[in-house]
Design a protein around this motif. Structure first.
Motif, PDB file in Angstrom:
ATOM      1  N   LEU A   1      46.144  35.630  34.093  1.00 53.89           N
ATOM      2  CA  LEU A   1      45.689  36.869  34.705  1.00 53.89           C
ATOM      3  C   LEU A   1      45.046  36.617  36.062  1.00 53.89           C
ATOM      4  O   LEU A   1      45.251  37.384  37.015  1.00 53.89           O
ATOM      5  CB  LEU A   1      44.706  37.587  33.774  1.00 53.89           C
ATOM      6  CG  LEU A   1      45.299  38.109  32.462  1.00 53.89           C
ATOM      7  CD1 LEU A   1      44.202  38.666  31.568  1.00 53.89           C
ATOM      8  CD2 LEU A   1      46.358  39.167  32.727  1.00 53.89           C
ATOM      9  N   ARG A   2      44.272  35.549  36.157  1.00 54.27           N
ATOM     10  CA  ARG A   2      43.614  35.238  37.431  1.00 54.27           C
ATOM     11  C   ARG A   2      44.625  34.838  38.498  1.00 54.27           C
ATOM     12  O   ARG A   2      44.377  34.989  39.698  1.00 54.27           O
ATOM     13  CB  ARG A   2      42.586  34.127  37.239  1.00 54.27           C
ATOM     14  CG  ARG A   2      41.359  34.548  36.431  1.00 54.27           C
ATOM     15  CD  ARG A   2      40.334  33.412  36.374  1.00 54.27           C
ATOM     16  NE  ARG A   2      39.818  33.091  37.692  1.00 54.27           N
ATOM     17  CZ  ARG A   2      38.781  33.710  38.270  1.00 54.27           C
ATOM     18  NH1 ARG A   2      38.175  34.711  37.636  1.00 54.27           N
ATOM     19  NH2 ARG A   2      38.361  33.347  39.457  1.00 54.27           N
ATOM     20  N   GLY A   3      45.779  34.330  38.079  1.00 54.38           N
ATOM     21  CA  GLY A   3      46.769  33.876  39.051  1.00 54.38           C
ATOM     22  C   GLY A   3      47.746  34.937  39.498  1.00 54.38           C
ATOM     23  O   GLY A   3      48.540  34.698  40.426  1.00 54.38           O
TER      24      GLY A   3
ATOM     25  N   ARG B   1      40.377  41.862  50.995  1.00 50.03           N
ATOM     26  CA  ARG B   1      39.321  42.522  50.221  1.00 50.03           C
ATOM     27  C   ARG B   1      38.456  43.445  51.060  1.00 50.03           C
ATOM     28  O   ARG B   1      37.413  43.916  50.609  1.00 50.03           O
ATOM     29  CB  ARG B   1      38.419  41.501  49.496  1.00 50.03           C
ATOM     30  CG  ARG B   1      39.150  40.481  48.659  1.00 50.03           C
ATOM     31  CD  ARG B   1      39.847  41.120  47.487  1.00 50.03           C
ATOM     32  NE  ARG B   1      38.913  41.695  46.523  1.00 50.03           N
ATOM     33  CZ  ARG B   1      39.286  42.295  45.393  1.00 50.03           C
ATOM     34  NH1 ARG B   1      40.571  42.430  45.113  1.00 50.03           N
ATOM     35  NH2 ARG B   1      38.373  42.769  44.564  1.00 50.03           N
TER      36      ARG B   1
ATOM     37  N   ARG C   1      43.755  33.887  30.263  1.00 54.79           N
ATOM     38  CA  ARG C   1      42.763  34.088  31.302  1.00 54.79           C
ATOM     39  C   ARG C   1      43.256  33.516  32.630  1.00 54.79           C
ATOM     40  O   ARG C   1      43.151  34.156  33.689  1.00 54.79           O
ATOM     41  CB  ARG C   1      41.443  33.443  30.899  1.00 54.79           C
ATOM     42  CG  ARG C   1      40.311  33.678  31.906  1.00 54.79           C
ATOM     43  CD  ARG C   1      39.041  32.961  31.505  1.00 54.79           C
ATOM     44  NE  ARG C   1      38.619  33.308  30.161  1.00 54.79           N
ATOM     45  CZ  ARG C   1      38.591  32.464  29.137  1.00 54.79           C
ATOM     46  NH1 ARG C   1      38.984  31.201  29.301  1.00 54.79           N
ATOM     47  NH2 ARG C   1      38.193  32.859  27.953  1.00 54.79           N
ATOM     48  N   GLU C   2      43.798  32.313  32.587  1.00 55.41           N
ATOM     49  CA  GLU C   2      44.285  31.682  33.822  1.00 55.41           C
ATOM     50  C   GLU C   2      45.502  32.415  34.371  1.00 55.41           C
ATOM     51  O   GLU C   2      45.667  32.545  35.584  1.00 55.41           O
ATOM     52  CB  GLU C   2      44.616  30.209  33.558  1.00 55.41           C
ATOM     53  CG  GLU C   2      43.395  29.359  33.229  1.00 55.41           C
ATOM     54  CD  GLU C   2      42.315  29.490  34.295  1.00 55.41           C
ATOM     55  OE1 GLU C   2      42.656  29.431  35.502  1.00 55.41           O
ATOM     56  OE2 GLU C   2      41.136  29.668  33.926  1.00 55.41           O
TER      57      GLU C   2
ATOM     58  N   GLU D   1      49.260  38.074  41.418  1.00 59.38           N
ATOM     59  CA  GLU D   1      48.998  38.783  42.670  1.00 59.38           C
ATOM     60  C   GLU D   1      48.797  40.264  42.383  1.00 59.38           C
ATOM     61  O   GLU D   1      49.437  40.842  41.498  1.00 59.38           O
ATOM     62  CB  GLU D   1      50.161  38.607  43.638  1.00 59.38           C
ATOM     63  CG  GLU D   1      50.232  37.238  44.298  1.00 59.38           C
ATOM     64  CD  GLU D   1      51.233  37.240  45.438  1.00 59.38           C
ATOM     65  OE1 GLU D   1      50.803  37.428  46.589  1.00 59.38           O
ATOM     66  OE2 GLU D   1      52.422  37.056  45.160  1.00 59.38           O
TER      67      GLU D   1
END
Length: 217
Positions: free
Chosen positions: A8-10, A196, A5-6, A12
């Protein structure tokens, strides 16, 4: 799994300088803008820019998706080819409606289409088939896509026999090889942004042509 999970969140999503999408300059038809974006992806060296995800659903309503190669795009629609007896072909026979998705990651660009799908006349499917390379034609002549395979050796032997047939019959065409045209009701162009502030422009088909609308990210 916390570690994944971490990770994937990190990761780019987009790097480097991204194109600017000025919707005020967007052409009146989606096929014109699509061609411009596709050629831009080719010039930028995006790998397989003509690859797209085709999403279908069968009679049970369960979706399926796979990556195919675009054959053409013009005012009539977006075209792709397959065996009519394949899983995707059966889906389209049961529910003649599909979605296409293009994603050009280095440019942070995505194009999404939805609409009815119609098979082209048999002679157009045959012309598409004969334009394929020998290996692709040999495999397609077998007509066994998605069937259970007992071993790679079985596949290789069947392809060799099919190649031998092509040497004897160079104009052989798989009888159910079909060229399909998706005639979109909507086409959405998405330009990503590092901050975004993504830009989304949707074309919707109307009795008088195409209407353009901006969408929230």
């Amino acid at each position: 799994m916390a570690g994944l999970r971490e990770l994937l969140r990190g990761l780019e999503v987009f790097t480097g300088e991204l194109p600017v999408f000025d919707v005020q300059d967007a052409p009146e038809t989606p096929e014109a803008l699509f061609t411009d974006w596709l050629l831009g992806a080719v010039r930028a060296g995006v790998p397989a820019p003509h690859a797209m995800t085709l999403s279908t659903a069968g009679a049970d309503g369960r979706p399926s998706a796979r990556v195919l190669i675009l054959k053409n795009a013009d005012e009539r629609g977006w075209q792709f080819a397959s065996h009519a007896a394949s899983a995707k072909g059966r889906d389209l026979a049961e529910r003649p409606y599909a979605a296409l998705t293009f994603f050009w990651q280095p440019l942070a660009r995505q194009v999404r289409l939805r609409g009815p799908v119609e098979p082209e006349p048999a002679e157009r499917g045959a012309a598409d088939f004969l334009a394929r390379g020998p290996g692709a034609r040999a495999e397609a002549l077998l007509g066994r896509q998605s069937q259970v395979l007992d071993s790679p050796a079985t596949r290789d032997a069947a392809v060799r026999r099919s190649l031998a047939r092509l040497e004897r019959e160079p104009d052989a065409v798989a009888p159910d090889w079909t060229l399909y045209t998706l005639r979109p009701g909507t086409v959405e162009f998405w330009q990503g942004d590092h901050g975004r502030g993504h830009t989304r422009l949707r074309y919707s088909r109307t009795p008088d042509g195409w209407a353009k609308e901006l969408l929230w990210p």
